[in-house]
Design an enzyme around this catalytic site. Structure first.
Site, short mmCIF file in Angstrom:
data_model
loop_
_atom_site.label_atom_id
_atom_site.label_comp_id
_atom_site.label_asym_id
_atom_site.label_seq_id
_atom_site.Cartn_x
_atom_site.Cartn_y
_atom_site.Cartn_z
N GLY A 11 0.84 -1.20 0.00
CA GLY A 11 0.00 0.00 0.00
C GLY A 11 0.87 1.24 0.00
N LEU A 15 -1.67 7.15 2.14
CA LEU A 15 -1.10 8.19 3.00
C LEU A 15 -0.03 7.61 3.92
CD1 LEU A 15 -1.31 11.13 4.15
CD2 LEU A 15 -3.05 10.24 5.71
N GLY A 17 1.42 4.68 3.64
CA GLY A 17 2.46 4.02 2.84
C GLY A 17 3.49 5.01 2.33
N SER A 108 -8.23 0.58 11.63
CA SER A 108 -8.78 1.95 11.67
C SER A 108 -9.59 2.13 12.95
CB SER A 108 -9.69 2.17 10.45
OG SER A 108 -10.37 3.40 10.59
N SER A 109 -9.53 3.32 13.50
CA SER A 109 -10.24 3.57 14.76
C SER A 109 -11.76 3.47 14.58
CB SER A 109 -9.87 4.94 15.33
OG SER A 109 -10.22 5.96 14.42
N CYS A 110 -12.25 3.53 13.32
CA CYS A 110 -13.70 3.41 13.14
C CYS A 110 -14.17 1.97 13.36
CB CYS A 110 -14.14 3.91 11.76
SG CYS A 110 -13.47 3.00 10.39
N TYR A 137 -16.77 -0.43 5.75
CA TYR A 137 -15.30 -0.31 5.77
C TYR A 137 -14.75 -0.80 7.12
CZ TYR A 137 -10.79 2.13 6.18
OH TYR A 137 -9.47 2.45 6.40
N LYS A 141 -12.03 -3.77 8.23
CA LYS A 141 -10.82 -3.53 9.04
C LYS A 141 -10.83 -4.41 10.29
CE LYS A 141 -8.32 -0.58 6.83
NZ LYS A 141 -6.92 -0.89 6.50
N PRO A 164 -4.79 3.15 14.28
CA PRO A 164 -4.29 4.52 14.31
C PRO A 164 -5.37 5.55 14.63
CG PRO A 164 -4.71 3.88 12.06
CD PRO A 164 -5.07 2.68 12.92
N ASN A 166 -6.93 9.38 13.77
CA ASN A 166 -7.26 9.91 12.43
C ASN A 166 -6.04 10.59 11.79
OD1 ASN A 166 -9.92 9.27 13.30
ND2 ASN A 166 -10.76 10.93 12.05
N HIS A 180 -10.79 13.04 4.07
CA HIS A 180 -11.06 13.21 5.50
C HIS A 180 -11.12 14.70 5.83
CE1 HIS A 180 -9.60 8.99 5.56
NE2 HIS A 180 -10.51 8.88 6.50
#
Ligand code: GFB
Length: 319
Positions: A11, A15, A17, A108-110, A137, A141, A164, A166, A180
């Protein structure tokens, strides 16, 4: 982790990567493989397996798969979920088959339940419903994190998961509808300034709070975790600023030089009311974020002025 080891950033166009591909050579890791056009299509199982068979990576940062802001999650939930499931199953399977020494998977924190106690701790994962705007999504994750754990248990693979805060930074997706909040507001504030508008539109009420992390600090946290963490539990990657969206928008406007007022568009979703990570595990190991929020916004705006105004930035940054 040997500096001579064969390192694959799965990846590299995301961002996180891109930040890792900047950081790793600067830290003396010279043996990067699968960079740029040499990276296989991570959604293609055969291509991924052939790449691992031929190149034999020893250390893998799995930061790939498309992502976006709350807007993209609402408009393309199926695309985001499908591609992220494909990426994580393909890469973990190949990493196991071809004997990767260690792998860090960026979730992802979501993927935390919407109503989990704050700050978010790994024990809360899987204990409640997800925030609806990003549930597809986030489910992908979460599945990735569970799959890492399953490979650890069944095969003893050294796969660890990082959650991570955001992230934002240079090379981000600055699309006003897809990005974002920070890159989207940078673009909108810049355009409002150029057009002499009196108001900057900010989605939602401005009340939600987010923990932000500069992408260079995220890359540093990923490398630190790869070197120093080998636990079964997922590790939160944060420790930076928790700000309301209204406060973050004021910093963006100030950095960009937009002098008008903020106009909150409550027809747009707020998403989760608060996402702050408990990163005490990472901090106790000795890592801290280096970049203050305002400095990070300044660097990101500088990058935007020199790159994103000329054309499209990344179509989908990670997490
Ligand atoms: O950055 P964002 O989309 O991330 O939105 P999430 C954060 C907050 O900023 C929300 C508000 O309350 C938005 O309503 N906001 C204000 C804006 N103006 C804007 C704008 O112009 N664009 C955007 N995007 N937001 C994402 C998830 O949720 O977080 C992803 O949808 C991923 O799946 C990512 O997990 C880390 O934290 O709300």
């Amino acid at each position: 982790m040997q500096r001579t080891g064969r390192v694959f950033v799965a990846g590299g166009d995301t961002l996180a990567g891109a930040a890792l591909l900047d950081l790793l050579p600067a830290e003396g890791f010279a043996n990067l493989i699968g960079v740029g056009a040499d990276e296989p299509d991570l959604t293609d199982a055969l291509a991924v397996n052939s790449f691992f068979a031929a190149e034999r990576p020893e250390y893998v940062f799995l930061v790939g798969g498309p992502s976006g802001g709350i807007g993209l999650n609402r408009s393309r939930p199926a695309d985001l979920m499908l591609a992220n499931l494909q990426v994580v199953t393909n890469v973990l399977d190949a990493a196991h088959r071809h004997g990767v020494e260690k792998l860090l998977y960026l979730a992802s924190s979501c993927a935390y339940p919407r109503e989990a106690p704050q700050p978010l701790r790994a024990e809360s994962l899987g204990t409640g419903p997800l925030e609806p705007t990003s549930a597809p999504y986030a489910t992908a994750k979460l599945a990735g994190a569970v799959l890492c754990d399953a490979f650890r248990r069944q095969y003893g693979c050294r796969f660890v998961t990082g959650f991570p805060a955001n992230p934002f930074g240079p090379g981000d997706d600055f699309g006003a509808d897809s990005g974002h909040v920070i890159p989207a507001l940078i673009r909108r504030a810049h355009e409002a300034k150029e057009c002499g508008d009196s108001a900057l539109t900010v989605w939602g009420t401005g009340a939600p709070q987010r923990e932000f992390l500069f992408s260079r600090d995220l890359a540093s946290a990923c490398l630190f975790a790869m070197r120093h963490y080998d636990g079964d539990a997922p590790l939160n990657l944060g420790g930076g600023s928790v700000l309301s969206i209204a406060a973050a928008a004021r910093v963006v406007a100030d950095v960009v030089g937009f002098r008008g007022r903020l106009a909150f568009d409550s027809s747009k979703p707020d998403g989760a009311p608060l996402k702050a990570l408990d990163s005490s595990g990472l901090l106790a190991l000795g890592w801290t974020p280096a970049t203050p929020f305002r400095t990070a916004v300044e660097e990101t705006y500088h990058w935007f002025l020199h790159h994103a105004t000329e054309g499209a930035a990344h179509a989908g940054s990670t997490v």
